[in-house]
Design a protein around this motif. Structure first.
Motif, mmCIF file in Angstrom:
data_model
loop_
_atom_site.group_PDB
_atom_site.id
_atom_site.type_symbol
_atom_site.label_atom_id
_atom_site.label_comp_id
_atom_site.label_asym_id
_atom_site.label_seq_id
_atom_site.Cartn_x
_atom_site.Cartn_y
_atom_site.Cartn_z
ATOM 1 N N PHE A 147 0.770 -1.257 -0.016
ATOM 2 C CA PHE A 147 -0.064 -0.142 -0.206
ATOM 3 C C PHE A 147 0.822 1.328 0.023
ATOM 4 N N HIS A 148 1.906 1.266 0.589
ATOM 5 C CA HIS A 148 2.877 2.333 0.790
ATOM 6 C C HIS A 148 3.438 2.629 -0.405
ATOM 7 N N ALA B 219 0.876 3.994 -3.000
ATOM 8 C CA ALA B 219 0.444 5.540 -2.522
ATOM 9 C C ALA B 219 1.620 6.319 -3.014
ATOM 10 N N TYR C 297 -1.135 9.386 -3.909
ATOM 11 C CA TYR C 297 -2.167 9.157 -3.041
ATOM 12 C C TYR C 297 -1.797 9.089 -1.594
ATOM 13 N N VAL C 298 -2.474 9.363 -0.655
ATOM 14 C CA VAL C 298 -2.277 8.851 0.816
ATOM 15 C C VAL C 298 -2.831 7.453 0.964
ATOM 16 N N PRO C 299 -2.274 6.920 1.814
ATOM 17 C CA PRO C 299 -2.533 5.339 1.977
ATOM 18 C C PRO C 299 -4.260 4.988 2.087
ATOM 19 N N SER C 300 -4.616 5.902 2.888
ATOM 20 C CA SER C 300 -6.078 5.760 3.107
ATOM 21 C C SER C 300 -7.062 5.878 1.626
ATOM 22 N N THR C 301 -6.546 6.680 0.477
ATOM 23 C CA THR C 301 -7.126 6.825 -0.610
ATOM 24 C C THR C 301 -7.044 5.225 -1.249
ATOM 25 N N THR D 275 -6.753 2.524 -0.169
ATOM 26 C CA THR D 275 -7.724 1.621 0.854
ATOM 27 C C THR D 275 -9.111 1.765 0.302
ATOM 28 N N MET D 276 -9.656 2.914 0.271
ATOM 29 C CA MET D 276 -10.960 3.424 -0.124
ATOM 30 C C MET D 276 -11.438 2.853 -1.543
ATOM 31 N N LYS E 291 -11.521 -0.967 -1.719
ATOM 32 C CA LYS E 291 -12.775 -1.349 -1.055
ATOM 33 C C LYS E 291 -13.960 -1.266 -1.787
ATOM 34 N N ARG F 92 -4.370 -8.688 3.149
ATOM 35 C CA ARG F 92 -3.225 -8.111 3.765
ATOM 36 C C ARG F 92 -2.688 -8.981 4.871
#
Length: 294
Positions: free
Chosen positions: A18-19, A22, A27-31, A33-34, A37, A50
């Motif tokens: 993910f890192h 990103a 992107y930021v990692p939360s983006t 993930t979103m 999902k 994961r």
């Protein structure tokens, strides 16, 4: 389903992180993930797991990846056709093993960056067994191998340069001063070698067995650098491509043994899938690679 989601999924499948994904996509990692999902919810399946810090594709993810790759290739092709001017841009995913990554490709990458600053190169270090499969599975655009000439119905091979091998030892090794060697001189010597699944390791084993050697005393390593350092320390005889030994030979840290290795000479080759669409950025990289050693 959005193109950016597919691009995020494809990049995540390539990096397994993910890192890194990103960073590559800004992107930021939360983006990340979103987006994953949201894509999973739309498809109704789980695409990845994961495991600690590592990401692995589920069976559904493995099945979906070729479709995502095809769609992204079509989108890139459409963009190139509709674009009439401007700086060449895009991403080229490169795969290679440790030896070629460290000793052959840096000068190529540097030259390509100067000539095509708008194209992003994404490098994936892979083992010998993974290189060809990465092309067939769509994980890489181009891979570099050090092997015998590759003949395959689905992969195209471009010769770059021949590569001789050397058998080397430390200057104080008992065989270092010998002007000639016979097969019996290797009795009770330790060979420092790559793993058995390495193509040139397999070829060397077959070659030296044909010349009458009994079972060799071997130490296996994952790393070329580890093999060199152990040879320098006097722990045994190393077999490596000449490109990996130029510095150590010129500085006298190791010496080359007088043993004929002409039958272990392999070639550096550039491979890509015959059915893959060659984007302008990929074509530019291939052209620079061909001219680098011609």
């Amino acid at each position: 389903m959005e193109i950016r989601q597919l691009k995020t999924f494809w990049t995540l499948a390539s990096t397994c992180s993910f890192h890194q994904t990103a960073e590559l996509l800004n992107y930021v990692p939360s983006t990340i993930t979103m987006q994953i999902k949201s894509l999973e919810e739309e498809l109704g399946v789980k695409l990845l797991d994961r495991l600690g810090k590592k990401v692995v594709l589920t069976d559904a993810g493995q099945q979906f990846l070729p479709y995502a790759t095809r769609i992204l290739n079509d989108v890139e092709e459409a963009k190139c056709i509709s674009s009439q001017h401007g700086e060449l841009a895009g991403t080229v995913v490169i795969g290679a093993d440790e030896v070629l990554c460290a000793y052959l490709l840096p000068s190529l990458f540097k030259r390509f960056r100067v000539e095509y600053p708008g194209v992003r190169l994404f490098f994936r270090p892979l083992s010998g067994q993974e290189l060809k499969s990465s092309l067939r599975e769509g994980h890489a655009d181009i891979v570099f191998v050090l092997d015998e000439p590759v003949g395959s119905k689905d992969l195209h091979s471009e010769f770059l340069k021949g590569e001789p091998f050397r058998m080397v030892v430390s200057p104080d090794h008992m065989l270092a001063s010998r002007s000639t060697l016979v097969i019996d001189d290797f009795h009770k010597q330790h060979f420092l070698l790559t793993e058995k699944n390495c193509s040139y390791r397999t070829h060397f084993d077959q070659s030296i067995t044909k010349k009458g050697a009994d079972a060799l005393t071997e130490l296996e390593f994952h790393s070329v650098e580890a093999i060199k350092q152990c040879a320098i320390a006097g722990l045994g005889i190393a077999l490596l491509p000449e490109m990996a030994l130029k510095k150590e030979l010129s500085e006298g840290e190791v010496v080359s043994l007088p043993w004929d290795l002409s039958d272990v000479s392999f070639t550096a080759q550039m491979l890509w899938h015959r059915e893959k669409w060659i984007s302008p950025s990929m074509a530019a990289f291939m052209q620079v690679a061909k001219s680098e050693w011609n």
